[in-house]
Motif scaffolding. Structure first.
Motif, mmCIF file in Angstrom:
data_model
loop_
_atom_site.group_PDB
_atom_site.id
_atom_site.type_symbol
_atom_site.label_atom_id
_atom_site.label_comp_id
_atom_site.label_asym_id
_atom_site.label_seq_id
_atom_site.Cartn_x
_atom_site.Cartn_y
_atom_site.Cartn_z
ATOM 1 N N ALA B 151 0.852 -1.194 0.000
ATOM 2 C CA ALA B 151 0.000 0.000 0.000
ATOM 3 C C ALA B 151 0.888 1.243 0.000
ATOM 4 N N ALA B 152 1.386 1.569 -1.178
ATOM 5 C CA ALA B 152 2.304 2.701 -1.298
ATOM 6 C C ALA B 152 1.667 3.993 -0.799
ATOM 7 N N GLY B 153 2.418 4.744 -0.024
ATOM 8 C CA GLY B 153 1.903 6.018 0.468
ATOM 9 C C GLY B 153 1.330 5.898 1.863
ATOM 10 N N LEU B 154 1.386 4.702 2.415
ATOM 11 C CA LEU B 154 0.798 4.479 3.738
ATOM 12 C C LEU B 154 1.419 5.387 4.807
ATOM 13 N N ALA B 155 2.741 5.471 4.781
ATOM 14 C CA ALA B 155 3.429 6.229 5.828
ATOM 15 C C ALA B 155 3.006 7.698 5.844
ATOM 16 N N GLU B 156 2.713 8.227 4.659
ATOM 17 C CA GLU B 156 2.383 9.649 4.570
ATOM 18 C C GLU B 156 0.888 9.909 4.732
ATOM 19 N N ALA B 157 0.082 8.827 4.695
ATOM 20 C CA ALA B 157 -1.367 9.033 4.673
ATOM 21 C C ALA B 157 -1.888 9.546 6.016
ATOM 22 N N ASP B 158 -2.876 10.413 5.927
ATOM 23 C CA ASP B 158 -3.507 10.987 7.120
ATOM 24 C C ASP B 158 -4.894 10.373 7.268
ATOM 25 N N PHE B 159 -5.110 9.711 8.377
ATOM 26 C CA PHE B 159 -6.371 8.989 8.541
ATOM 27 C C PHE B 159 -7.347 9.689 9.478
ATOM 28 N N THR B 160 -7.234 11.007 9.552
ATOM 29 C CA THR B 160 -8.231 11.711 10.355
ATOM 30 C C THR B 160 -9.480 11.985 9.523
ATOM 31 N N GLY B 161 -9.289 12.313 8.253
ATOM 32 C CA GLY B 161 -10.440 12.646 7.408
ATOM 33 C C GLY B 161 -11.058 11.423 6.759
ATOM 34 N N ILE B 162 -10.244 10.440 6.489
ATOM 35 C CA ILE B 162 -10.731 9.213 5.850
ATOM 36 C C ILE B 162 -10.186 8.046 6.662
ATOM 37 N N SER B 163 -11.008 7.030 6.867
ATOM 38 C CA SER B 163 -10.538 5.892 7.663
ATOM 39 C C SER B 163 -9.618 5.014 6.822
ATOM 40 N N VAL B 164 -8.748 4.253 7.483
ATOM 41 C CA VAL B 164 -7.882 3.322 6.757
ATOM 42 C C VAL B 164 -8.727 2.408 5.909
ATOM 43 N N ASN B 165 -9.804 1.951 6.494
ATOM 44 C CA ASN B 165 -10.750 1.075 5.818
ATOM 45 C C ASN B 165 -11.079 1.624 4.432
ATOM 46 N N GLU B 166 -11.553 2.844 4.408
ATOM 47 C CA GLU B 166 -11.986 3.448 3.149
ATOM 48 C C GLU B 166 -10.781 3.782 2.258
ATOM 49 N N TRP B 167 -9.704 4.225 2.880
ATOM 50 C CA TRP B 167 -8.508 4.573 2.113
ATOM 51 C C TRP B 167 -7.992 3.362 1.350
ATOM 52 N N LEU B 168 -7.926 2.227 2.026
ATOM 53 C CA LEU B 168 -7.434 1.013 1.378
ATOM 54 C C LEU B 168 -8.374 0.558 0.271
ATOM 55 N N VAL B 169 -9.642 0.517 0.600
ATOM 56 C CA VAL B 169 -10.618 0.047 -0.380
ATOM 57 C C VAL B 169 -10.587 0.927 -1.620
ATOM 58 N N ARG B 170 -10.425 2.212 -1.391
ATOM 59 C CA ARG B 170 -10.488 3.137 -2.523
ATOM 60 C C ARG B 170 -9.230 3.099 -3.378
ATOM 61 N N TYR B 171 -8.077 2.988 -2.728
ATOM 62 C CA TYR B 171 -6.849 3.107 -3.499
ATOM 63 C C TYR B 171 -6.129 1.799 -3.757
ATOM 64 N N PHE B 172 -6.510 0.754 -3.028
ATOM 65 C CA PHE B 172 -5.797 -0.504 -3.230
ATOM 66 C C PHE B 172 -6.708 -1.703 -3.421
ATOM 67 N N PRO B 173 -7.260 -1.793 -4.627
ATOM 68 C CA PRO B 173 -8.075 -2.962 -4.933
ATOM 69 C C PRO B 173 -7.234 -4.205 -4.734
ATOM 70 N N TYR B 174 -7.829 -5.222 -4.159
ATOM 71 C CA TYR B 174 -7.138 -6.493 -3.936
ATOM 72 C C TYR B 174 -7.504 -7.434 -5.071
ATOM 73 N N SER B 175 -6.760 -8.501 -5.175
ATOM 74 C CA SER B 175 -7.131 -9.471 -6.206
ATOM 75 C C SER B 175 -7.869 -10.666 -5.594
ATOM 76 N N ARG B 176 -7.649 -10.899 -4.286
ATOM 77 C CA ARG B 176 -8.377 -11.992 -3.645
ATOM 78 C C ARG B 176 -8.380 -11.800 -2.136
ATOM 79 N N GLY B 177 -9.250 -12.492 -1.468
ATOM 80 C CA GLY B 177 -9.334 -12.321 -0.025
ATOM 81 C C GLY B 177 -9.963 -13.517 0.662
ATOM 82 N N LEU B 178 -9.847 -13.505 1.971
ATOM 83 C CA LEU B 178 -10.499 -14.516 2.795
ATOM 84 C C LEU B 178 -11.354 -13.806 3.832
ATOM 85 N N LEU B 179 -12.501 -14.407 4.132
ATOM 86 C CA LEU B 179 -13.385 -13.828 5.136
ATOM 87 C C LEU B 179 -13.788 -14.904 6.132
#
Lengths: 233, 233
Positions: B151-179
């Motif tokens: 997740a490039a840019g993680l160190a610089e990201a500010d999570f006060t306005g947007i949650s990590v949850n949303e930040w990741l989903v928006r900028y880092f589509p995954y190819s597969r997952g487990l639930l």
DNA sequence: GAGTGGTCTAGACCACGCT
DNA sequence: GCGTGGTCTAGACCACTCG
């Protein structure tokens, strides 16, 4: 090269597009080329491209609208398909011995809450409580109401050899259903039957099924601690 | 007749076949006519019939095999698709005000268990703990590990306005997952953060995602009591 | 109005897996 | 071997909706 199974073309196209999104060549919110253009690029017919894109749309990765075209989804929801087999198969898939015990079988008018979920007026139904066991340990406690009007032969059925769960699934396909997944503290009854302490955290599935507008069954299944539903997406 | 929306032919065929199964004209285990025959009966092309039957096969209602033909499934599993949007959207869809608070943000080597799930060797990752609130009441407690290499840019990201949850989903589509969906008793930490008693039964979602073989994130979300996942099938 | 996806058709070839 | 589903194509018409 050995054993490289050929992949359907539509799947290959879907994977390519997926990769471009994952690789941020096409970013969330971006519009992507329309089908005719992709068809040329991939050397496929439009129908094949359409199939590929519908796969991605079903996953929620892209959003498609006529005239507006196709865009990469901004906040794609995780979409995962849960498969919930008959309890016996869940236990056996785990390499354990299955059996079940019918704890109660009565006829009565269900509580308001159950009737509401089923969308039924006051009607006598059959309540069947079943304990499912894996290697003789409690696995799940099932508390079910069945509408006799939706399951012909219910009164005569014998549930010692086959559980109601399996009997219904096998003989009464539903046309639609609702599923709720929640977490509950074990009630004294749950605790006694599942042989855990009252208050223990249990995964509870609540399911209601209909055949058209006729309610078939409403069931609450409380799983023994440690049970988890898993799925890949 | 007013407002009767035309239905795709494939859907109409699927519904017809579904109805015949529900009406026990074709029973579990029965073989049903092959595609060419259905195509003639419904006055459709084979491709359309194929699409219809694939819909039913995806639901688990029928089982298809080349040469052997198509049969009505014996013990069809319930297949339900869960859609899990970003937490903010869940809260807002409920008509409530959303906000979130970052409780902790550190860099460390995750515990063995997390590394195993991610399939990663020892690697420093970022741990982000977030409390999601609905109308200022705790809604969900998220404990997440993020792989900075995924997740490039993680160190610089500010999570006060947007949650990590949303930040990741928006900028880092995954190819597969487990639930994994389970039920847990609130740990002292869960209890303090969600403002409930320790031991309270909580619905817990555990999710891991990858981009190819690169792990992106592993997250545990504990929901406040009363939360349920719902889906129609 | 016009561009894009939604759907359908007729025909074809192929892969799988019973028998 | 051979019957059945799996997939693809080229072309067509339609429905929706944006501009």
């Amino acid at each position: 090269m050995t054993g490289v199974r050929t992949q359907p073309k539509a799947r290959a196209i879907a994977d390519s597009v997926h990769r471009r999104i994952v690789d941020r060549i096409w970013r969330p919110g971006d519009q992507i080329p329309h089908e005719a253009e992709l068809a040329v690029e991939f050397g496929a017919s439009r129908a094949t491209v359409n199939k590929a894109m519908q796969l991605l749309a079903d996953q929620g990765l892209i959003e498609r609208r006529r005239k507006a075209g196709t865009r990469v989804a901004i906040n794609p929801a995780v979409r995962a398909t849960l498969s919930i087999p008959v309890v016996r198969e869940q236990v056996e898939a785990n390499g354990q011995d299955y059996h079940h015990v019918v704890l109660e079988r009565i006829e009565a008018i269900p509580p308001r809450e159950v009737l509401d979920r089923m969308g039924a007026g006051d009607a006598r139904m059959v309540r069947l409580q079943t304990l499912h066991l894996a290697d003789d340990l409690p696995f799940a406690f099932e508390d079910r109401w069945v509408n006799p009007g939706g399951a012909a032969g219910l009164a005569e059925a014998d549930f010692t050899g086959i559980s109601v769960n399996e009997w219904l699934v096998r003989y009464f396909p539903y046309s639609r259903g609702l599923l709720e997944v929640g977490s509950e503290s074990a009630s004294p009854r749950d605790a006694r039957i599942l042989r855990v302490d009252a208050g223990t955290s249990l995964l509870v599935l609540h399911r209601t099924t209909w055949n058209g507008d006729v309610p078939i069954t409403d069931v609450r299944v409380a799983h023994a601690p440690g049970y988890r539903m898993r799925t890949a997406f």
